[in-house]
Design a protein around this motif. Structure first.
Motif, PDB file in Angstrom:
ATOM      1  N   LYS A  60       0.690  -0.931   0.044  1.00  0.00           N
ATOM      2  CA  LYS A  60       0.131   0.403   0.079  1.00  0.00           C
ATOM      3  C   LYS A  60       0.382   1.153   0.115  1.00  0.00           C
ATOM      4  O   LYS A  60       0.697   1.975  -1.357  1.00  0.00           O
ATOM      5  N   ASN A  61       1.828   1.821   1.224  1.00  0.00           N
ATOM      6  CA  ASN A  61       2.962   2.346   0.789  1.00  0.00           C
ATOM      7  C   ASN A  61       3.398   2.704  -0.639  1.00  0.00           C
ATOM      8  O   ASN A  61       3.436   3.688  -0.320  1.00  0.00           O
ATOM      9  N   LEU A  62       4.168   1.608  -0.791  1.00  0.00           N
ATOM     10  CA  LEU A  62       4.644   1.224  -2.324  1.00  0.00           C
ATOM     11  C   LEU A  62       4.539   2.540  -3.216  1.00  0.00           C
ATOM     12  O   LEU A  62       4.290   2.735  -4.028  1.00  0.00           O
ATOM     13  N   LEU A  63       2.771   1.257  -3.073  1.00  0.00           N
ATOM     14  CA  LEU A  63       1.653   2.195  -4.752  1.00  0.00           C
ATOM     15  C   LEU A  63       1.438   3.564  -4.372  1.00  0.00           C
ATOM     16  O   LEU A  63       1.797   4.800  -5.427  1.00  0.00           O
ATOM     17  N   ILE A  64       1.644   4.315  -2.388  1.00  0.00           N
ATOM     18  CA  ILE A  64       0.934   5.513  -2.386  1.00  0.00           C
ATOM     19  C   ILE A  64       2.267   6.328  -3.197  1.00  0.00           C
ATOM     20  O   ILE A  64       2.637   7.492  -3.291  1.00  0.00           O
ATOM     21  N   ILE A  65       3.531   6.173  -1.932  1.00  0.00           N
ATOM     22  CA  ILE A  65       4.697   6.680  -2.723  1.00  0.00           C
ATOM     23  C   ILE A  65       5.303   6.856  -4.629  1.00  0.00           C
ATOM     24  O   ILE A  65       5.178   7.676  -4.317  1.00  0.00           O
ATOM     25  N   ASN A  66       4.767   5.374  -5.199  1.00  0.00           N
ATOM     26  CA  ASN A  66       5.242   6.388  -5.774  1.00  0.00           C
ATOM     27  C   ASN A  66       4.568   6.645  -7.306  1.00  0.00           C
ATOM     28  O   ASN A  66       4.734   7.789  -7.482  1.00  0.00           O
ATOM     29  N   VAL A  67       2.623   7.032  -6.656  1.00  0.00           N
ATOM     30  CA  VAL A  67       1.764   7.359  -7.162  1.00  0.00           C
ATOM     31  C   VAL A  67       1.849   9.354  -6.894  1.00  0.00           C
ATOM     32  O   VAL A  67       2.572  10.079  -7.921  1.00  0.00           O
ATOM     33  N   LEU A  68       3.099   9.705  -5.613  1.00  0.00           N
ATOM     34  CA  LEU A  68       3.221  10.877  -5.340  1.00  0.00           C
ATOM     35  C   LEU A  68       4.391  11.642  -6.322  1.00  0.00           C
ATOM     36  O   LEU A  68       4.476  12.371  -6.740  1.00  0.00           O
ATOM     37  N   PHE A  69       5.653  10.412  -6.009  1.00  0.00           N
ATOM     38  CA  PHE A  69       6.421  10.956  -6.882  1.00  0.00           C
ATOM     39  C   PHE A  69       6.084  11.206  -8.797  1.00  0.00           C
ATOM     40  O   PHE A  69       6.803  11.775  -8.805  1.00  0.00           O
ATOM     41  N   PHE A  70       5.233  10.396  -8.406  1.00  0.00           N
ATOM     42  CA  PHE A  70       4.931  10.530 -10.251  1.00  0.00           C
ATOM     43  C   PHE A  70       4.154  11.896 -10.564  1.00  0.00           C
ATOM     44  O   PHE A  70       4.484  12.907 -11.280  1.00  0.00           O
ATOM     45  N   ILE A  71       3.256  12.374  -9.332  1.00  0.00           N
ATOM     46  CA  ILE A  71       2.318  13.037  -9.379  1.00  0.00           C
ATOM     47  C   ILE A  71       3.439  14.667  -9.458  1.00  0.00           C
ATOM     48  O   ILE A  71       3.345  15.777  -9.925  1.00  0.00           O
ATOM     49  N   GLY A  72       4.334  14.456  -8.123  1.00  0.00           N
ATOM     50  CA  GLY A  72       5.435  15.350  -7.569  1.00  0.00           C
ATOM     51  C   GLY A  72       6.609  15.949  -8.674  1.00  0.00           C
ATOM     52  O   GLY A  72       6.601  17.054  -9.276  1.00  0.00           O
ATOM     53  N   THR A  73       6.638  14.905  -9.662  1.00  0.00           N
ATOM     54  CA  THR A  73       7.615  15.550 -10.938  1.00  0.00           C
ATOM     55  C   THR A  73       6.877  15.967 -12.342  1.00  0.00           C
ATOM     56  O   THR A  73       7.506  16.759 -12.983  1.00  0.00           O
TER      57      THR A  73
END
Length: 236
Positions: A15-28
């Motif tokens: 769950k946290n890996l999914l969230i972190i990856n999405v946040l990185f993508f949005i932040g990028t």
């Protein structure tokens, strides 16, 4: 009646890996609109590249090139990750994920080093001056190695896929465009063969880091053997 969320049973690491990856993508995306190129700092470059930084061997796993790239990686993590996390336990699954991800980029760099050595006879270029060493084709290859980043969770995802095929080899799965179920061991083996063909074939226009995918699977197999992880006998 309240319907249960499809995310309710996702274990914590996935769950946290999914969230972190999405946040990185949005932040990028957001920072890119402001002229800040996170890919340059957080994707992983060849170790002799002027763009390389040590933290990139971890941070590259959270960077993705486009929406299709992150969608398919996160979909695979969502589909297969929970089973592996429940089997290994959250702590070991987290270790496994990062070991396979780091192993993926290590194998990719080893292959790149061999390619650089084949062109100029050494693994690094003094002062990064390509000109005196190579012809035009060699120059273009070196330029590609030194300036093209490795990014994405695919190496770690291949580690997860390898673990699923290794631990649950006879689970039958349906694949798009194939009208019959395929056992996991054959499906994962097929993926690995495709990556081998892509890696050694070096087809024109192919920007996929095939050896990173293979590295994730290879390190996954090694770590499962090292940990002596046994196949469950009560699953399916």
């Amino acid at each position: 009646m309240n319907s249960q969320s499809p995310f309710a049973n996702i274990p914590p690491v996935v769950k946290n890996l999914l969230i972190i990856n999405v946040l990185f993508f949005i932040g990028t995306y957001i920072l890119g609109r402001s002229g800040i190129n996170l890919e340059l700092y957080l994707s992983c470059f060849y170790f002799n590249s002027p763009f390389f930084h040590p933290w990139q061997i971890v941070s590259y796993m959270f960077m993705h090139a486009n929406i299709q790239h992150i969608f398919f990686n996160m979909f695979a993590l969502f589909m297969f990750g929970p089973t592996i996390e429940y089997t290994l336990g959250s702590k070991r699954f987290l270790q496994y994920y990062f070991i396979t991800g780091i192993g993926a980029v290590i194998l990719q760099m080893i292959v790149q080093s061999a390619e650089v050595h084949a062109i100029i006879g050494t693994f690094t270029i003094p002062n990064l001056n390509f000109g005196p060493y190579v012809n035009l084709a060699g120059f273009e290859k070196l330029k590609d190695i030194y300036s093209t980043p490795i990014l994405g969770a695919s190496g770690a995802i291949f580690g997860v896929l390898l673990a699923f095929g290794y631990l649950f080899p006879n689970v039958e799965m349906m694949v798009l465009f194939i009208p019959m179920p395929i056992k996991a061991k054959y499906l994962i083996a097929g993926y690995i063969v495709i990556e081998l063909i892509g890696g050694f074939g070096q087809f024109a226009g192919d920007s996929v880091a095939h050896f990173a995918h293979l590295g994730g699977a290879l390190f996954g197999f090694i770590i499962l053997k090292f940990w002596r992880v046994q196949r469950p006998n009560n699953f399916y």
